[in-house]
Design a protein around this motif. Structure first.
Motif: not given
Length: 181
Positions: A114-138
């Motif tokens: 759950k991202l609520d980072v006041e405009g920094f969503e893409s920054n957090v997602l860019d820094g989460s690439y491998r984590t998203i790839q491995s966990l495939q979270p909602f």
């Protein structure tokens, strides 16, 4: 504030393990006390006083300036003015780094970001690439006026995500990420 939802989710689901991140020390303290008051083990609710982004840095934040609006609307690009000169430096890391350093990649079962980072969503997602790839979270992500929906969509495109708008009548499928008024 993400921590409020994490505590609520842990209260409702006794097998859930939640990780929450906040750069405001008072928010971390309040969230930890809230979880303990609800008899949630610190093994199930892990609250970190760090920021998440796409790079590593330090962010100086004032201590002792708690206000509910500050806790729910603070962004990494903001400067907080305060009558109090006392500040603390908070680490800002990528989620990929956090996961690698703490061994979180061993999680099993469904995963939700759950991202609520006041405009920094893409920054957090860019820094989460491998984590998203491995966990495939909602991923539940707030998009506000200062967010960049195209960058958010670009950060998710390699992972095969579909997009939905959360509305009063339920989820509505969308072909793109956008700020809904």
């Amino acid at each position: 504030n993400t921590c409020q939802f994490s505590v609520s989710a842990c209260t409702l689901n006794k097998s859930l393990k939640a990780f929450a991140f906040d750069i405001i020390p008072e928010a971390v303290s309040i969230s930890l006390n809230n979880s303990l008051s609800n008899k949630i083990s610190t093994k199930r609710f892990i609250i970190e006083n760090i920021g998440l982004a796409d790079t590593f840095s330090m962010k100086s934040v004032p201590v002792g300036t708690y206000s509910p609006s500050l806790m729910s609307a603070y962004a990494l690009d903001q400067s907080i003015s305060s009558n109090n000169d006392k500040k603390v430096d908070i680490r800002v890391v990528t989620l990929d780094h956090y996961v690698e350093q703490t061994g979180v990649e061993d999680l099993s079962g469904p995963c939700v970001f759950k991202l609520d980072v006041e405009g920094f969503e893409s920054n957090v997602l860019d820094g989460s690439y491998r984590t998203i790839q491995s966990l495939q979270p909602f991923i539940i992500c707030e998009i506000i006026n200062k967010s960049n929906p195209k960058k958010v969509q670009d950060a998710l495109k390699d992972h095969g995500y579909r997009y939905f708008l959360i509305t009063d009548i339920g989820l509505l499928h969308s072909d793109r990420v956008y700020c809904h008024k």
